[in-house]
Design a protein around this motif. Structure first.
Motif, PDB file in Angstrom:
ATOM      1  N   MET A 131     -23.759  77.179  36.722  1.00  0.00           N
ATOM      2  CA  MET A 131     -23.166  76.923  38.014  1.00  0.00           C
ATOM      3  C   MET A 131     -23.299  78.160  38.895  1.00  0.00           C
ATOM      4  O   MET A 131     -23.679  78.052  40.056  1.00  0.00           O
ATOM      5  CB  MET A 131     -21.693  76.526  37.834  1.00  0.00           C
ATOM      6  CG  MET A 131     -20.990  76.141  39.097  1.00  0.00           C
ATOM      7  SD  MET A 131     -21.473  74.563  39.778  1.00  0.00           S
ATOM      8  CE  MET A 131     -20.742  73.461  38.630  1.00  0.00           C
ATOM      9  N   VAL A 168     -27.028  78.679  39.921  1.00  0.00           N
ATOM     10  CA  VAL A 168     -27.453  77.712  40.937  1.00  0.00           C
ATOM     11  C   VAL A 168     -26.851  78.070  42.282  1.00  0.00           C
ATOM     12  O   VAL A 168     -27.535  78.060  43.308  1.00  0.00           O
ATOM     13  CB  VAL A 168     -27.081  76.273  40.523  1.00  0.00           C
ATOM     14  CG1 VAL A 168     -27.307  75.297  41.665  1.00  0.00           C
ATOM     15  CG2 VAL A 168     -27.869  75.844  39.301  1.00  0.00           C
ATOM     16  N   LYS A 202     -31.415  71.508  38.920  1.00  0.00           N
ATOM     17  CA  LYS A 202     -30.603  72.523  38.243  1.00  0.00           C
ATOM     18  C   LYS A 202     -29.120  72.373  38.599  1.00  0.00           C
ATOM     19  O   LYS A 202     -28.251  72.563  37.745  1.00  0.00           O
ATOM     20  CB  LYS A 202     -31.085  73.931  38.607  1.00  0.00           C
ATOM     21  CG  LYS A 202     -32.369  74.320  37.938  1.00  0.00           C
ATOM     22  CD  LYS A 202     -32.762  75.756  38.299  1.00  0.00           C
ATOM     23  CE  LYS A 202     -34.052  76.133  37.607  1.00  0.00           C
ATOM     24  NZ  LYS A 202     -34.441  77.514  37.924  1.00  0.00           N
ATOM     25  N   ALA A 212     -26.260  71.694  36.006  1.00  0.00           N
ATOM     26  CA  ALA A 212     -25.108  72.609  35.935  1.00  0.00           C
ATOM     27  C   ALA A 212     -23.798  71.835  36.057  1.00  0.00           C
ATOM     28  O   ALA A 212     -22.837  72.118  35.340  1.00  0.00           O
ATOM     29  CB  ALA A 212     -25.208  73.679  37.021  1.00  0.00           C
ATOM     30  N   TYR A 221     -21.005  71.788  33.214  1.00  0.00           N
ATOM     31  CA  TYR A 221     -19.657  72.224  33.578  1.00  0.00           C
ATOM     32  C   TYR A 221     -18.639  71.161  33.185  1.00  0.00           C
ATOM     33  O   TYR A 221     -17.586  71.457  32.611  1.00  0.00           O
ATOM     34  CB  TYR A 221     -19.617  72.504  35.084  1.00  0.00           C
ATOM     35  CG  TYR A 221     -18.393  73.241  35.560  1.00  0.00           C
ATOM     36  CD1 TYR A 221     -18.308  74.623  35.421  1.00  0.00           C
ATOM     37  CD2 TYR A 221     -17.344  72.580  36.174  1.00  0.00           C
ATOM     38  CE1 TYR A 221     -17.200  75.322  35.862  1.00  0.00           C
ATOM     39  CE2 TYR A 221     -16.233  73.261  36.622  1.00  0.00           C
ATOM     40  CZ  TYR A 221     -16.159  74.632  36.465  1.00  0.00           C
ATOM     41  OH  TYR A 221     -15.061  75.311  36.903  1.00  0.00           O
TER      42      TYR A 221
END
Length: 184
Positions: A1, A4, A20, A24, A28
């Motif tokens: 995260m 990104v 991505k 992510a 998460y």
């Protein structure tokens, strides 16, 4: 995260960044579910151990407790009181479990408790920041705060393990010595 969001802050865009970002988000979310499941299982096991340690401590020192047995579990669930009551119960258990004639410090318990409280505050702040994040920079900052909260939580968990191991050993050794004042 965080990576990104950093790419977005740097101005990188495109289908690769979008994939991505989706990945992510999925990671998460999965990590959140895994953490919640692990936390719930750990809560149950810890509370059973904590209550048992409190009962054991009452055998070692029936009059050395400022709070009743019920607070060993209930103290964790009463808002505001849960910020200090479980620590007080833990200190009573610790003191009752120490070898007679020994000096004890509460350093390990105090550091564990302080880290646990810090992790709670960090988690609450990072969750609120993530929920309110609207820009890539805000998401990046929230991800950094979540990483800090996780690190504090891991440190608190490791210290909790040390507290459990130490207190369990203290109680085991005290039980093996038998009633105070009897010759072995």
């Amino acid at each position: 995260m965080y990576d990104v969001a950093s790419a977005l802050v740097d101005g990188r865009t495109g289908e690769g960044i979008r994939r991505k970002a989706d990945h992510a988000d999925s990671l998460y979310s999965a990590a959140g579910y895994a953490q919640t499941g692990a936390l719930l299982a750990t809560i149950v096991v810890f509370l059973v151990w904590f209550h048992r340690a409190r009962v054991n401590a009452e055998v070692f020192d029936p009059f050395g407790h400022s709070k009743s047995r019920g607070w060993a579990i209930g103290g964790w669930f009463v808002p505001i009181l849960n910020l200090w009551r479980p620590r007080r119960v833990m200190l009573d258990i610790w003191d009752a479990s120490i070898r007679q004639g020994s000096r004890t410090t509460h350093g390990l318990v105090n550091v564990w408790w302080a880290l646990w409280l810090a992790s709670l505050v960090a988690y609450r702040d990072s969750t609120a920041e993530h929920r309110d994040a609207r820009t890539a920079l805000e998401i990046q900052h929230a991800a950094g705060r979540a990483t800090f909260a996780d690190a504090a939580d891991i440190a608190a968990a490791l210290l909790a393990i040390l507290v459990v191991l130490r207190l369990t050993r203290m109680q085991h050794e005290k039980a093996l010595r038998g009633p105070a004042g009897t010759a072995l």
